[in-house]
Design a protein around this motif. Structure first.
Motif, mmCIF file in Angstrom:
data_model
loop_
_atom_site.group_PDB
_atom_site.id
_atom_site.type_symbol
_atom_site.label_atom_id
_atom_site.label_comp_id
_atom_site.label_asym_id
_atom_site.label_seq_id
_atom_site.Cartn_x
_atom_site.Cartn_y
_atom_site.Cartn_z
ATOM 1 N N THR A 136 0.827 -1.211 0.000
ATOM 2 C CA THR A 136 0.000 0.000 0.000
ATOM 3 C C THR A 136 0.859 1.258 0.000
ATOM 4 O O THR A 136 0.628 2.186 -0.784
ATOM 5 C CB THR A 136 -0.931 0.011 1.227
ATOM 6 N N MET A 137 1.867 1.294 0.868
ATOM 7 C CA MET A 137 2.710 2.484 0.979
ATOM 8 C C MET A 137 3.497 2.720 -0.307
ATOM 9 O O MET A 137 3.719 3.866 -0.709
ATOM 10 C CB MET A 137 3.657 2.332 2.165
ATOM 11 N N GLU A 138 3.919 1.651 -0.950
ATOM 12 C CA GLU A 138 4.647 1.783 -2.212
ATOM 13 C C GLU A 138 3.788 2.453 -3.273
ATOM 14 O O GLU A 138 4.281 3.234 -4.095
ATOM 15 C CB GLU A 138 5.099 0.396 -2.685
ATOM 16 N N LEU A 139 2.487 2.163 -3.251
ATOM 17 C CA LEU A 139 1.573 2.785 -4.209
ATOM 18 C C LEU A 139 1.232 4.215 -3.814
ATOM 19 O O LEU A 139 1.205 5.122 -4.659
ATOM 20 C CB LEU A 139 0.287 1.958 -4.307
ATOM 21 N N VAL A 140 0.978 4.444 -2.522
ATOM 22 C CA VAL A 140 0.484 5.741 -2.052
ATOM 23 C C VAL A 140 1.558 6.822 -2.034
ATOM 24 O O VAL A 140 1.281 7.985 -2.356
ATOM 25 C CB VAL A 140 -0.134 5.583 -0.644
ATOM 26 N N LYS A 141 2.774 6.470 -1.665
ATOM 27 C CA LYS A 141 3.825 7.479 -1.460
ATOM 28 C C LYS A 141 3.989 8.445 -2.633
ATOM 29 O O LYS A 141 4.053 9.669 -2.421
ATOM 30 C CB LYS A 141 5.151 6.786 -1.146
ATOM 31 N N PRO A 142 4.056 7.973 -3.893
ATOM 32 C CA PRO A 142 4.230 8.922 -4.994
ATOM 33 C C PRO A 142 2.993 9.772 -5.282
ATOM 34 O O PRO A 142 3.074 10.711 -6.073
ATOM 35 C CB PRO A 142 4.533 8.000 -6.194
ATOM 36 N N MET A 143 1.857 9.437 -4.658
ATOM 37 C CA MET A 143 0.606 10.143 -4.932
ATOM 38 C C MET A 143 0.354 11.311 -3.986
ATOM 39 O O MET A 143 -0.736 11.889 -3.977
ATOM 40 C CB MET A 143 -0.578 9.163 -4.813
ATOM 41 N N ALA A 144 1.328 11.681 -3.174
ATOM 42 C CA ALA A 144 1.121 12.653 -2.101
ATOM 43 C C ALA A 144 0.487 13.953 -2.594
ATOM 44 O O ALA A 144 -0.467 14.463 -1.982
ATOM 45 C CB ALA A 144 2.440 12.940 -1.395
ATOM 46 N N ASP A 145 0.986 14.518 -3.685
ATOM 47 C CA ASP A 145 0.443 15.792 -4.188
ATOM 48 C C ASP A 145 -1.040 15.679 -4.514
ATOM 49 O O ASP A 145 -1.829 16.592 -4.232
ATOM 50 C CB ASP A 145 1.206 16.236 -5.444
ATOM 51 N N PHE A 146 -1.420 14.553 -5.098
ATOM 52 C CA PHE A 146 -2.815 14.356 -5.501
ATOM 53 C C PHE A 146 -3.717 14.145 -4.295
ATOM 54 O O PHE A 146 -4.740 14.824 -4.144
ATOM 55 C CB PHE A 146 -2.911 13.170 -6.453
ATOM 56 N N THR B 3 5.613 0.429 -11.994
ATOM 57 C CA THR B 3 6.920 -0.205 -12.194
ATOM 58 C C THR B 3 8.063 0.735 -11.840
ATOM 59 O O THR B 3 9.172 0.282 -11.544
ATOM 60 C CB THR B 3 7.088 -0.674 -13.645
ATOM 61 N N LYS B 4 7.817 2.025 -11.862
ATOM 62 C CA LYS B 4 8.836 3.016 -11.523
ATOM 63 C C LYS B 4 8.619 3.627 -10.137
ATOM 64 O O LYS B 4 9.393 4.482 -9.708
ATOM 65 C CB LYS B 4 8.835 4.146 -12.563
ATOM 66 N N LYS B 5 7.553 3.208 -9.456
ATOM 67 C CA LYS B 5 7.198 3.743 -8.139
ATOM 68 C C LYS B 5 7.072 5.265 -8.208
ATOM 69 O O LYS B 5 7.563 5.996 -7.335
ATOM 70 C CB LYS B 5 8.238 3.318 -7.087
ATOM 71 N N ARG B 6 6.410 5.731 -9.242
ATOM 72 C CA ARG B 6 6.208 7.155 -9.478
ATOM 73 C C ARG B 6 4.744 7.414 -9.798
ATOM 74 O O ARG B 6 3.964 6.492 -10.053
ATOM 75 C CB ARG B 6 7.080 7.621 -10.663
ATOM 76 N N ALA B 7 4.367 8.688 -9.819
ATOM 77 C CA ALA B 7 3.013 9.077 -10.209
ATOM 78 C C ALA B 7 3.061 10.476 -10.801
ATOM 79 O O ALA B 7 3.882 11.305 -10.399
ATOM 80 C CB ALA B 7 2.060 9.035 -9.022
#
Length: 278
Positions: free
Chosen positions: A53-63, A154-158
């Protein structure tokens, strides 16, 4: 030492044995300290679920700081807490040690504002083209703001687009400035917020682009299937050759019976073995 601010039976503050008491966002909190014992399978599953979950959520902070802002107001939770809770509870599938995300169930906002319909996404050379039905009902306005989140797992980015377009536009272009963004797995989410930022819609999963890479377990299953298939091909050729020799009058041997048994076992195994190429 622990300090009790409201009498001998009030909330302690400090350390008592292996416990630490403190106040977080106005709420009393207690946690353990020291080295934990060997974790159970249930604990390991919870740890992996949180890690995924954290791996998915972390890059989404701005959103999510915008999309969950309204829901977090007046509570002890923050937008990150809400996003983590929704995704961990609703969007994970599989069992430990192979827990993964069901991207179609990810929730990135919840609200009463009307969501746009007929969302469609296509890929261009330099970005994405998003379109939707701009017709409006009672709980909507032409100047509602479209927010778009493109997850690159795959890049752990958003990539966040917090002011992508107005509801009335009906379409927008989302630039992606790196080649890997265009060619790697993309999961796209959309929501609408009012121009005065006092209401927001439920988020909608628009879909996937470029597919998804195989998980480690899927790679292992495919490798096992291919190894089994390779052995079966050798045994099958040898088995049919020996059958022809028997048909010509040679005496059936113990070696042939073992070969025949292995041939049948492998044949039946391949019918149900996971990892078969589609």
């Amino acid at each position: 030492m622990a300090i009790c601010n409201v009498g001998p039976y009030g909330h302690p503050s400090g350390k008592i044995g292996s416990l630490v008491f403190y106040i977080l966002n106005g709420q009393p909190v207690c946690r353990t300290i020291g080295k934990p014992g060997k974790p159970s399978i249930k604990q390991l599953a919870n740890q992996q679920a949180m890690s995924v979950t954290m791996e998915l959520v972390k890059p989404m902070a701005d959103f999510i700081n915008v999309s969950f802002k309204l829901e977090a107001e007046g509570t002890v939770k923050n937008p990150h807490n809400l996003a983590t809770s929704y995704i961990k509870k609703q969007a994970l599938i599989g069992q430990y040690p192979d827990i993964k995300v069901d991207y179609s169930k990810v929730v990135l906002s919840q609200g009463s504002l009307e969501m746009a319909k007929d969302l469609k996404i296509t890929k261009g050379k330099e970005g994405l083209n998003l379109s939707w039905n701009s017709d409006m009902e009672e709980n909507a306005a032409a100047d509602d703001i479209l927010m778009v989140l493109v997850s690159h797992p795959t890049k752990k980015r958003a990539s966040s687009y917090l002011n992508a377009a107005r509801r009335s536009d009906g379409n927008c272009f989302l630039p992606l400035d790196k080649e890997w963004m265009i060619n790697q797995q993309m999961e796209i989410y959309v929501c609408l917020k009012s121009s005065n930022e006092k209401s927001i819609s439920d988020s909608v999963y628009v879909g996937n682009l470029n597919g998804a890479p195989e998980s480690e377990s899927e790679k292992a299953e495919k490798a096992h299937f291919m190894a089994t298939k390779a052995r079966f091909d050798v045994v099958e050729a040898d088995y049919h050759k020996k059958r022809l020799e028997l048909a010509e009058g040679l005496i059936e041997s113990r070696a042939f019976r073992h070969l025949q048994k292995e041939y049948r076992v492998l044949r039946d195994k391949l019918d149900f073995l996971p990892g078969k190429p589609s």
